[in-house]
Motif scaffolding. Structure first.
Motif, short mmCIF file in Angstrom:
data_model
loop_
_atom_site.label_atom_id
_atom_site.label_comp_id
_atom_site.label_asym_id
_atom_site.label_seq_id
_atom_site.Cartn_x
_atom_site.Cartn_y
_atom_site.Cartn_z
N ARG A 295 0.84 -1.21 0.00
CA ARG A 295 0.00 0.00 0.00
C ARG A 295 0.87 1.26 0.00
NH1 ARG A 295 -4.86 -0.27 4.11
NH2 ARG A 295 -5.47 1.54 2.86
N GLU B 278 -0.34 3.37 -3.36
CA GLU B 278 -1.34 4.40 -3.11
C GLU B 278 -0.79 5.76 -3.53
OE1 GLU B 278 -3.34 4.22 0.65
OE2 GLU B 278 -3.75 2.09 0.41
N ASN C 117 -3.10 11.22 1.28
CA ASN C 117 -3.45 10.10 0.42
C ASN C 117 -4.46 10.57 -0.62
OD1 ASN C 117 -4.19 7.70 -0.78
ND2 ASN C 117 -4.10 6.55 1.12
N GLU C 118 -3.98 10.83 -1.82
CA GLU C 118 -4.81 11.32 -2.91
C GLU C 118 -5.69 10.22 -3.52
OE1 GLU C 118 -5.04 14.49 -3.82
OE2 GLU C 118 -3.39 15.27 -2.60
N SER C 119 -5.57 8.99 -3.04
CA SER C 119 -6.39 7.88 -3.54
C SER C 119 -7.83 7.98 -3.06
CB SER C 119 -5.82 6.53 -3.08
OG SER C 119 -4.54 6.33 -3.57
N HIS C 120 -8.07 8.74 -2.01
CA HIS C 120 -9.40 8.84 -1.42
C HIS C 120 -10.23 9.94 -2.09
CE1 HIS C 120 -8.88 6.04 1.91
NE2 HIS C 120 -7.63 6.46 1.95
N GLU C 121 -11.55 9.81 -1.98
CA GLU C 121 -12.46 10.81 -2.55
C GLU C 121 -12.23 12.18 -1.90
OE1 GLU C 121 -17.24 11.66 -2.83
OE2 GLU C 121 -16.55 9.59 -2.72
N LYS C 122 -11.97 12.18 -0.59
CA LYS C 122 -11.69 13.43 0.14
C LYS C 122 -10.28 13.35 0.73
CE LYS C 122 -16.51 14.23 1.30
NZ LYS C 122 -17.47 14.43 2.40
N PRO C 123 -9.25 13.64 -0.06
CA PRO C 123 -7.87 13.50 0.41
C PRO C 123 -7.55 14.30 1.66
CG PRO C 123 -7.91 13.87 -1.96
CD PRO C 123 -9.31 14.07 -1.45
N ASP D 75 -9.17 14.54 4.24
CA ASP D 75 -9.54 13.75 5.42
C ASP D 75 -8.54 12.62 5.67
OD1 ASP D 75 -11.77 15.34 5.68
OD2 ASP D 75 -13.14 13.88 4.76
N HIS D 76 -7.56 12.46 4.79
CA HIS D 76 -6.57 11.39 4.89
C HIS D 76 -5.18 11.98 4.77
CE1 HIS D 76 -9.71 8.34 4.71
NE2 HIS D 76 -10.31 9.18 3.86
N CYS E 296 -1.56 9.11 12.28
CA CYS E 296 -2.70 8.29 11.85
C CYS E 296 -3.11 7.28 12.92
CB CYS E 296 -2.40 7.57 10.53
SG CYS E 296 -1.34 6.13 10.69
#
Length: 138
Positions: free
Chosen positions: A18, A22, A37-43, A45-46, A62
């Motif tokens: 990962r 990712e 983490n730009e893989s998420h819909e709302k980066p 928040d990650h 994290c």
């Protein structure tokens, strides 16, 4: 791949993979590294701060880093990208009389990637994003 990781890092195979595939974005902040983490819909928040101590990604904000044994994917993502880790370490030297060139690491367009050093043929995110390489089928 093992030569890129600090001696006491023992990520699981899942965490290591990962950390490789990712879509992470890195920003250097006073020698620590913000990993998004730009893989998420709302980066936004990650996004977590990885603390660098003696050129080692020592801690992450994290929940996984606090909950599980071994380093989280954010710490491993920093550890396997020596250019980013080296840049963060150089920024930390500022307090000892060095100079700061920038607060954000931008690799040169012609810079070679670290794909050859990654585990099990996984390409780095930059190569996937630019279309130079594809993720393996498995």
């Amino acid at each position: 791949m093992d030569q890129l990781l600090p001696a006491d890092f023992e990520p699981t195979s899942r965490v290591l993979k990962r950390a490789q595939y990712e879509a992470f974005a890195f920003s250097v902040l006073d020698g620590d590294i913000r990993v998004r983490n730009e893989s998420h819909e709302k980066p936004a928040d990650h996004e977590y701060l990885v603390t660098v101590v003696n050129s080692i990604p020592a801690a992450c904000e994290c929940p996984a880093d606090a909950t599980y044994e071994g380093p989280c994917k954010h710490r491993v993502a920093v550890a396997i990208r020596p250019r980013i880790l080296d840049f963060a370490t150089k920024v930390q030297v500022v307090a000892d009389g060095g100079t700061r060139a920038t607060d954000h690491y931008e690799p040169a367009e012609s810079a070679q990637c670290d794909c050859d050093e990654l585990n099990e043929g996984f390409p780095c995110w930059n190569c996937v994003q630019t279309g130079r390489k594809a993720l393996p089928e498995k």
